[in-house]
Design a protein around this motif. Sequence first.
Motif: not given
Length: 383
Positions: A199-222
Amino acid sequence: MSLIKIALLVVSFHAAHAESPSYEAVMPVGAIRKDSTITLKPVDAKSSFFNPAVKSTTSETGFQEVDNNTLYKVKSLKTSDTSSDADDLKALSSNDQLVVSKTDLGSGNAGCATSESCTLSSDIPVYKTGGFDFINWFLNLFGLGEKPKSLVTPVQEKFTPSQAMASAMSEKIEKSNKLLGPSKEVIPACTNQLPDHLKDDKKFGCGLQQALDAFKKAKADGKTSKDIFMFNDFSSGGVMGKMYFFNSDGSLAQVLDRNPIWVSRGEGGFGQGKGSMRTPDGAIMTKSYKPPRGGNIRDGIELVGLEPGNQDIFGRGVLLHGWDPYTPTQGCLGVAGTIDTMKRGRATLGGEPPYLDQLKRGILKDGGVMIYNFTPNKVSKCF
């Protein structure tokens, strides 16, 4: 055994192997096709080869030794095969990492071992040689690493003497470590919260946010209807990364008995390019599991790229397949499970339980699961 002695053993083990680059793992990678032209040379007499799929209590490495006199390195390879597998085999040959077994040459190709070049009269199995992460394997053998404990601690009710000794040693080391303070344990499958150190690892948090954004896009694109995605933390750039399973809200998903599990990357690092043996960066998607496929490794899950920088991976034959996670792949993602290579049938690799085999029967069966590879190239976008 005291913790100090264990530490000294680890240091001396690491130092010994750091000074001995001649120790090479031998892994099956498929076959060279009939009518291909090859040149062979004997392997270096000073090199020591071993099979990381077979344990041994008598060898220095802890694995089954492979006799140098039975191996020949493929010095050059010319073939009419235009598949992505052939590109990988050529790259391995150029890197001096492709070998054949004297036994597999058979009588029809026996002359290849003594001639300058020869044309194969039949398909022959080939093997990749290369580095092996001894230090992590050694640490995990004694329960000191973050590898899932079910892979290093016997789970049977009745132990053999060697299993009982390993179990007792693991327990003793764990108790010793607790005396030094809290440790970063593998996340239990029953929790959906990240531990504080992540939770306190900024690098890990950045990567997870990248993944969440990509997941939302994949979801929106079907591209996917699934509510679970996979996050491979390769941020260190090492051969071994960690494969996490997340729900769509960023909480940990209960998929296997451990979260995360180990995953290995390609020999060439990360990126794209035909014959590069690189694992793709960023967001990719799984296709449905419908073996067998064409090519050398037939029991893998095919992948497609979702970003401009990884569009070539389907054509390159990049797969999620069974592998020994301590050894790099040819640009694929390798998870503990089984591997099916041409002419060699099924070889159990990576230990037990075979996590990839469980995933094939579970969330990966129907395809459409997003995987995000958080690599050094993606880390550079964070800060």
